[in-house]
Write a protein that holds these residues in place. Sequence first.
Motif, PDB file in Angstrom:
ATOM      1  N   VAL A 173       0.870  -1.179   0.000  1.00 27.37           N
ATOM      2  CA  VAL A 173       0.000   0.000   0.000  1.00 27.37           C
ATOM      3  C   VAL A 173       0.906   1.228   0.000  1.00 27.37           C
ATOM      4  O   VAL A 173       1.794   1.346   0.838  1.00 27.37           O
ATOM      5  CB  VAL A 173      -0.909   0.034   1.252  1.00 27.37           C
ATOM      6  CG1 VAL A 173      -1.798   1.268   1.236  1.00 27.37           C
ATOM      7  CG2 VAL A 173      -1.736  -1.236   1.360  1.00 27.37           C
ATOM      8  N   ILE A 174       0.660   2.128  -0.938  1.00 23.37           N
ATOM      9  CA  ILE A 174       1.441   3.363  -1.036  1.00 23.37           C
ATOM     10  C   ILE A 174       0.485   4.515  -1.278  1.00 23.37           C
ATOM     11  O   ILE A 174      -0.451   4.406  -2.072  1.00 23.37           O
ATOM     12  CB  ILE A 174       2.455   3.303  -2.198  1.00 23.37           C
ATOM     13  CG1 ILE A 174       3.414   2.125  -2.001  1.00 23.37           C
ATOM     14  CG2 ILE A 174       3.234   4.618  -2.313  1.00 23.37           C
ATOM     15  CD1 ILE A 174       4.285   1.837  -3.202  1.00 23.37           C
ATOM     16  N   GLY A 175       0.717   5.632  -0.588  1.00 26.19           N
ATOM     17  CA  GLY A 175      -0.104   6.819  -0.806  1.00 26.19           C
ATOM     18  C   GLY A 175       0.382   7.977   0.022  1.00 26.19           C
ATOM     19  O   GLY A 175       1.266   7.832   0.870  1.00 26.19           O
ATOM     20  N   LYS A 176      -0.184   9.132  -0.231  1.00 31.62           N
ATOM     21  CA  LYS A 176       0.114  10.311   0.583  1.00 31.62           C
ATOM     22  C   LYS A 176      -0.324  10.029   2.006  1.00 31.62           C
ATOM     23  O   LYS A 176      -1.409   9.498   2.227  1.00 31.62           O
ATOM     24  CB  LYS A 176      -0.622  11.541   0.056  1.00 31.62           C
ATOM     25  CG  LYS A 176      -0.024  12.129  -1.195  1.00 31.62           C
ATOM     26  CD  LYS A 176       1.286  12.811  -0.891  1.00 31.62           C
ATOM     27  CE  LYS A 176       1.362  14.126  -1.631  1.00 31.62           C
ATOM     28  NZ  LYS A 176       2.545  14.866  -1.281  1.00 31.62           N
ATOM     29  N   ASP A 177       0.500  10.384   2.964  1.00 30.55           N
ATOM     30  CA  ASP A 177       0.189  10.102   4.356  1.00 30.55           C
ATOM     31  C   ASP A 177      -1.039  10.885   4.819  1.00 30.55           C
ATOM     32  O   ASP A 177      -1.221  12.052   4.458  1.00 30.55           O
ATOM     33  CB  ASP A 177       1.384  10.455   5.243  1.00 30.55           C
ATOM     34  CG  ASP A 177       1.170  10.024   6.681  1.00 30.55           C
ATOM     35  OD1 ASP A 177       0.588   8.947   6.896  1.00 30.55           O
ATOM     36  OD2 ASP A 177       1.575  10.778   7.583  1.00 30.55           O
TER      37      ASP A 177
ATOM     38  N   VAL B 261      -7.618   0.003   5.409  1.00 28.54           N
ATOM     39  CA  VAL B 261      -7.147  -1.218   4.760  1.00 28.54           C
ATOM     40  C   VAL B 261      -7.517  -2.437   5.604  1.00 28.54           C
ATOM     41  O   VAL B 261      -8.006  -3.437   5.081  1.00 28.54           O
ATOM     42  CB  VAL B 261      -5.626  -1.139   4.492  1.00 28.54           C
ATOM     43  CG1 VAL B 261      -5.087  -2.486   4.014  1.00 28.54           C
ATOM     44  CG2 VAL B 261      -5.323  -0.047   3.466  1.00 28.54           C
ATOM     45  N   ALA B 262      -7.318  -2.357   6.917  1.00 27.50           N
ATOM     46  CA  ALA B 262      -7.664  -3.476   7.798  1.00 27.50           C
ATOM     47  C   ALA B 262      -9.153  -3.787   7.723  1.00 27.50           C
ATOM     48  O   ALA B 262      -9.553  -4.963   7.746  1.00 27.50           O
ATOM     49  CB  ALA B 262      -7.250  -3.158   9.229  1.00 27.50           C
ATOM     50  N   THR B 263      -9.988  -2.773   7.609  1.00 21.65           N
ATOM     51  CA  THR B 263     -11.429  -2.978   7.498  1.00 21.65           C
ATOM     52  C   THR B 263     -11.777  -3.694   6.194  1.00 21.65           C
ATOM     53  O   THR B 263     -12.588  -4.628   6.191  1.00 21.65           O
ATOM     54  CB  THR B 263     -12.178  -1.636   7.602  1.00 21.65           C
ATOM     55  OG1 THR B 263     -11.910  -1.071   8.885  1.00 21.65           O
ATOM     56  CG2 THR B 263     -13.670  -1.808   7.419  1.00 21.65           C
TER      57      THR B 263
ATOM     58  N   LEU C 231      -9.470  -4.573  -4.460  1.00 21.74           N
ATOM     59  CA  LEU C 231      -8.589  -3.720  -3.655  1.00 21.74           C
ATOM     60  C   LEU C 231      -7.973  -2.603  -4.485  1.00 21.74           C
ATOM     61  O   LEU C 231      -7.809  -1.479  -4.008  1.00 21.74           O
ATOM     62  CB  LEU C 231      -7.493  -4.562  -2.991  1.00 21.74           C
ATOM     63  CG  LEU C 231      -7.987  -5.482  -1.886  1.00 21.74           C
ATOM     64  CD1 LEU C 231      -6.864  -6.409  -1.440  1.00 21.74           C
ATOM     65  CD2 LEU C 231      -8.537  -4.694  -0.707  1.00 21.74           C
ATOM     66  N   ASP C 232      -7.657  -2.898  -5.736  1.00 22.17           N
ATOM     67  CA  ASP C 232      -7.127  -1.867  -6.629  1.00 22.17           C
ATOM     68  C   ASP C 232      -8.146  -0.739  -6.781  1.00 22.17           C
ATOM     69  O   ASP C 232      -7.822   0.442  -6.670  1.00 22.17           O
ATOM     70  CB  ASP C 232      -6.783  -2.478  -7.984  1.00 22.17           C
ATOM     71  CG  ASP C 232      -6.148  -1.485  -8.928  1.00 22.17           C
ATOM     72  OD1 ASP C 232      -5.194  -0.793  -8.517  1.00 22.17           O
ATOM     73  OD2 ASP C 232      -6.603  -1.391 -10.087  1.00 22.17           O
ATOM     74  N   SER C 233      -9.396  -1.119  -7.005  1.00 22.49           N
ATOM     75  CA  SER C 233     -10.479  -0.143  -7.159  1.00 22.49           C
ATOM     76  C   SER C 233     -10.708   0.647  -5.867  1.00 22.49           C
ATOM     77  O   SER C 233     -10.845   1.882  -5.892  1.00 22.49           O
ATOM     78  CB  SER C 233     -11.759  -0.867  -7.574  1.00 22.49           C
ATOM     79  OG  SER C 233     -12.851   0.008  -7.589  1.00 22.49           O
TER      80      SER C 233
ATOM     81  N   LYS D 230     -10.133   4.851  -4.991  1.00 22.47           N
ATOM     82  CA  LYS D 230     -11.129   5.715  -4.348  1.00 22.47           C
ATOM     83  C   LYS D 230     -10.535   6.461  -3.156  1.00 22.47           C
ATOM     84  O   LYS D 230     -10.994   7.540  -2.801  1.00 22.47           O
ATOM     85  CB  LYS D 230     -12.322   4.889  -3.854  1.00 22.47           C
ATOM     86  CG  LYS D 230     -13.160   4.272  -4.932  1.00 22.47           C
ATOM     87  CD  LYS D 230     -14.246   3.403  -4.309  1.00 22.47           C
ATOM     88  CE  LYS D 230     -14.974   2.583  -5.345  1.00 22.47           C
ATOM     89  NZ  LYS D 230     -15.950   1.669  -4.731  1.00 22.47           N
ATOM     90  N   ARG D 231      -9.524   5.852  -2.530  1.00 21.66           N
ATOM     91  CA  ARG D 231      -8.929   6.414  -1.318  1.00 21.66           C
ATOM     92  C   ARG D 231      -7.583   7.101  -1.573  1.00 21.66           C
ATOM     93  O   ARG D 231      -6.894   7.490  -0.644  1.00 21.66           O
ATOM     94  CB  ARG D 231      -8.739   5.292  -0.289  1.00 21.66           C
ATOM     95  CG  ARG D 231     -10.043   4.723   0.220  1.00 21.66           C
ATOM     96  CD  ARG D 231      -9.826   3.388   0.930  1.00 21.66           C
ATOM     97  NE  ARG D 231     -11.002   2.955   1.664  1.00 21.66           N
ATOM     98  CZ  ARG D 231     -12.065   2.409   1.121  1.00 21.66           C
ATOM     99  NH1 ARG D 231     -12.127   2.222  -0.181  1.00 21.66           N
ATOM    100  NH2 ARG D 231     -13.094   2.033   1.856  1.00 21.66           N
TER     101      ARG D 231
END
Length: 91
Positions: A9-13, A21-23, A66-68, A72-73
């Motif tokens: 998982v990579i993204g702006k903090d 992600v856990a949900t 998960l990609d989709s 969205k996030r």
Amino acid sequence: MSSHAVMTVIGKDRIGIVAEVATLLAEHQVSIMNISQQLMDDYFTMIILLDTERCTMPRLQFSEFLDSEGEKRGLHIRVQDEALFNAMHRI
């Protein structure tokens, strides 16, 4: 195919990435076996070892889901079979 997979998982903090992600994983009966996370400047990175044995979707469909959801996030989420991940990351 192994019931273990590696998720990146990579993204702006921002607050709540781990919880989101856990949900998503819990909603599909996927267990977190190990987790590593790190901040690199403004970017959040996470690697999770998953047990997908009880996953409610076939692996490819779950990966696409998960990609989709990641898009969205504002996250890049990728899932690979553990054996494939290990083969690709050998030095």
